[in-house]
Design a protein around this motif. Structure first.
Motif, short mmCIF file in Angstrom:
data_model
loop_
_atom_site.label_atom_id
_atom_site.label_comp_id
_atom_site.label_asym_id
_atom_site.label_seq_id
_atom_site.Cartn_x
_atom_site.Cartn_y
_atom_site.Cartn_z
N UNK A 20 0.84 -1.21 0.00
CA UNK A 20 0.00 0.00 0.00
C UNK A 20 0.87 1.25 0.00
N UNK A 21 1.95 1.21 0.76
CA UNK A 21 2.88 2.35 0.79
C UNK A 21 3.51 2.58 -0.57
N UNK A 22 3.67 1.52 -1.35
CA UNK A 22 4.24 1.64 -2.70
C UNK A 22 3.21 2.08 -3.73
N UNK A 23 1.97 2.28 -3.29
CA UNK A 23 0.95 2.82 -4.19
C UNK A 23 -0.05 1.82 -4.72
N UNK A 24 0.05 0.56 -4.30
CA UNK A 24 -0.87 -0.47 -4.78
C UNK A 24 -2.14 -0.51 -3.93
N UNK A 25 -3.22 -1.02 -4.51
CA UNK A 25 -4.45 -1.25 -3.77
C UNK A 25 -4.43 -2.69 -3.26
N UNK A 26 -4.69 -2.86 -1.96
CA UNK A 26 -4.49 -4.16 -1.33
C UNK A 26 -5.74 -4.63 -0.60
N UNK A 27 -6.07 -5.90 -0.81
CA UNK A 27 -7.15 -6.55 -0.07
C UNK A 27 -6.54 -7.72 0.71
N UNK A 28 -6.69 -7.70 2.03
CA UNK A 28 -6.21 -8.79 2.87
C UNK A 28 -7.33 -9.81 3.06
N UNK A 29 -6.98 -11.09 3.06
CA UNK A 29 -7.95 -12.16 3.26
C UNK A 29 -7.50 -13.00 4.45
N UNK A 30 -8.43 -13.24 5.38
CA UNK A 30 -8.12 -14.08 6.53
C UNK A 30 -9.40 -14.75 7.01
N UNK A 31 -9.26 -15.90 7.66
CA UNK A 31 -10.43 -16.59 8.20
C UNK A 31 -10.76 -16.11 9.61
N UNK A 32 -9.84 -15.37 10.22
CA UNK A 32 -10.01 -14.86 11.58
C UNK A 32 -10.70 -13.50 11.53
N UNK A 33 -11.96 -13.44 11.94
CA UNK A 33 -12.71 -12.19 11.85
C UNK A 33 -12.12 -11.10 12.73
N UNK A 34 -11.52 -11.48 13.85
CA UNK A 34 -10.94 -10.46 14.74
C UNK A 34 -9.76 -9.77 14.05
N UNK A 35 -8.98 -10.51 13.28
CA UNK A 35 -7.88 -9.89 12.53
C UNK A 35 -8.42 -8.97 11.45
N UNK A 36 -9.47 -9.41 10.78
CA UNK A 36 -10.09 -8.58 9.73
C UNK A 36 -10.58 -7.26 10.31
N UNK A 37 -11.25 -7.34 11.44
CA UNK A 37 -11.78 -6.13 12.08
C UNK A 37 -10.67 -5.19 12.50
N UNK A 38 -9.60 -5.75 13.03
CA UNK A 38 -8.47 -4.91 13.47
C UNK A 38 -7.82 -4.19 12.29
N UNK A 39 -7.60 -4.92 11.21
CA UNK A 39 -6.96 -4.31 10.04
C UNK A 39 -7.84 -3.21 9.46
N UNK A 40 -9.12 -3.46 9.34
CA UNK A 40 -10.03 -2.44 8.80
C UNK A 40 -10.13 -1.22 9.70
N UNK A 41 -9.81 -1.42 10.98
CA UNK A 41 -9.81 -0.29 11.92
C UNK A 41 -8.44 0.38 11.99
N UNK A 42 -7.48 -0.13 11.19
CA UNK A 42 -6.14 0.44 11.19
C UNK A 42 -5.28 -0.02 12.35
N UNK A 43 -5.64 -1.15 12.93
CA UNK A 43 -4.91 -1.70 14.08
C UNK A 43 -4.20 -2.98 13.65
N UNK A 44 -2.89 -3.08 13.81
CA UNK A 44 -2.16 -4.28 13.36
C UNK A 44 -2.55 -5.51 14.15
N UNK A 45 -2.66 -6.66 13.50
CA UNK A 45 -2.99 -7.89 14.20
C UNK A 45 -1.82 -8.46 14.99
N UNK A 46 -0.62 -7.99 14.69
CA UNK A 46 0.59 -8.43 15.40
C UNK A 46 1.45 -7.18 15.64
#
Length: 427
Positions: A20-46
């Motif tokens: 994303x920093x290099x200018x690309x559009x990125x979609x993350x895929x995960x089976x863990x909904x808590x990770x998905x929610x954190x990323x969409x909120x701008x919070x790193x999962x790790x």
């Protein structure tokens, strides 16, 4: 370019944010909904230095997360498999998660028209991309290899410095079956000042393993020399400082101590040993690298026993639980076998780590955890230093609260004081 990233662990989350920093559009895929929610909120999962700032900057803009493979594939041009490749019970690589990701991508690719590139970024043994992932995708997509792209693009990221390493690489390796898919993958890195090494997938896979095996070998070599120096009364750090000035060797990964851990070196060396055995070759050197690494924590406990005798009911402070500094990752941490052996010998363990206490509680729930080194040291019969946290270098008066100021240093962190019994593991 539009990218989808399958898996949001260390490699996936960092790669997504940096692309994303290099200018690309990125979609993350995960089976863990808590990770998905954190990323969409701008919070790193790790935890990873610099990751929080990038996610906060791009979440909801260039970077989003979902559990929907179809949505990710339909809205991207290239998909990266960044899932885990743990070891099985025999130390060989477990490709179960990679296979599942490949099958899901194939199912989604079946519904898509047009060219799409699938890239394996997970660390996999040579031959996996072509002989395992490709057939799975062909089967589930009902397409042939010429209908889509397939490539291997290994990562060379240090935990704790992964964002920096991605943005300032010393090498980028792209292994592809055909030129078109390789060109597309290489173009993603055009914003970085680094030459792209182009090769085939199995060679790219081997480069990753050879890279990690070489670094692990340097560490075990330094520990072997350190153990010998210890017996001869020689300062191994003085020896290795001189050895490291040789341009053919270099100064890095020559620090003697408790050994290596983490999610890469132990797992990858074991996987390479397993792959070598499959083809009828006995990797004597690599086996010795692992064997020596496993003995280093045992040597620390033995040094402790030499001074204290029986450890039953002795309170031992363990400083450092993460496998290295600047991370909360405890995978293959050298403190884990030390704590287990201490408990097996009847000791009471008092532990502290700036970041990894909560993670270690999942392995050892029955030891004492503290919020500072001083609290962990209070009333202790001895202290064992296991991780290279900077704050441990300045410890001094904190040792005054110990019952006996005996320190076993596994990371060459301290300059011993006058009233401290200081024992270095290899020096």
């Amino acid at each position: 370019m539009k990218i989808s990233i399958i898996g949001t662990g260390y490699v996936g989350a960092v790669s997504a944010a940096c692309f994303a920093e290099l200018g690309h559009e990125v979609i993350c895929v995960d089976v863990d909904q808590s990770k998905i929610d954190r990323i969409n909120a701008g919070i790193p999962p790790i935890y990873e230095e610099g990751l929080s700032e990038l996610l906060e900057k791009y979440a909801g803009r260039r970077l989003n997360a979902t559990s929907d493979y179809d949505f990710a594939v339909m809205n991207s041009d290239i998909s990266f498999i960044c899932v885990g490749t743990p070891s099985d019970s025999h130390g060989n690589i477990d490709l179960g998660i990679v296979k599942a990701a490949g099958a899901s991508l194939g199912d989604s690719l079946k519904k898509k028209e047009g060219y799409h590139v699938i890239v394996v970024k997970s660390t996999v043994v040579p031959g996996t991309t072509e002989k395992v992932v490709l057939p799975i995708i062909e089967k589930h997509s009902d397409k042939l290899a010429e209908d889509f792209g397939i490539a291997m693009n290994p990562e060379f990221l240090r935990e704790g410095k992964a964002v920096y390493d991605f943005m300032h690489p010393d090498k980028i390796v792209v292994g592809s079956i055909d030129k078109k898919s390789g060109d597309i993958v290489a173009s993603l890195y055009s914003g970085l000042e680094c030459e792209v090494t182009r090769t085939n997938p199995r060679t790219a896979e081997m480069i990753k393993y050879a890279n990690n095996a070489c670094l692990a070998t340097k560490i075990s070599f330094a520990n072997e020399i350190g153990n010998i120096c210890k017996g001869l009364g020689i300062d191994t750090y003085e020896v290795m400082r001189a050895v490291g000035r040789d341009f053919r060797i270099g100064p890095y990964f020559l620090n003697s101590g408790a050994g290596f851990g983490g999610s890469c070196f132990p797992k990858d060396v074991r996987a390479l040993i397993g792959k070598a055995s499959e083809i009828g070759y006995e990797p004597v050197l690599l086996r010795s690298v692992i064997e020596l690494n496993e003995t280093q924590p045992t040597r620390m406990v033995q040094l402790l026993k030499n001074r204290l005798g029986s450890l039953r009911e002795k309170k031992i402070a363990v400083l450092g639980l993460a496998f290295k500094n600047d991370t909360d990752d405890i995978r293959e941490s050298r403190s884990t076998p030390v704590i287990k052996e201490l408990l097996d010998n009847g000791a009471r363990v008092s532990a502290y780590d700036p970041m990894a206490n909560e993670n270690m509680k999942m392995l050892f729930s029955d030891i004492e955890y503290h919020s500072s080194a001083a609290d962990a040291l209070r009333g202790a019969d001895a202290c064992m230093i296991m991780t290279e946290w900077d704050e441990f270098k300045s410890l001094g008066k904190e040792f005054d609260v110990m019952k006996r100021r005996l320190i076993i240093d596994g990371r060459h962190m301290l300059t011993p004081g006058k009233d401290v019994e200081y024992i270095g593991l290899c020096w």
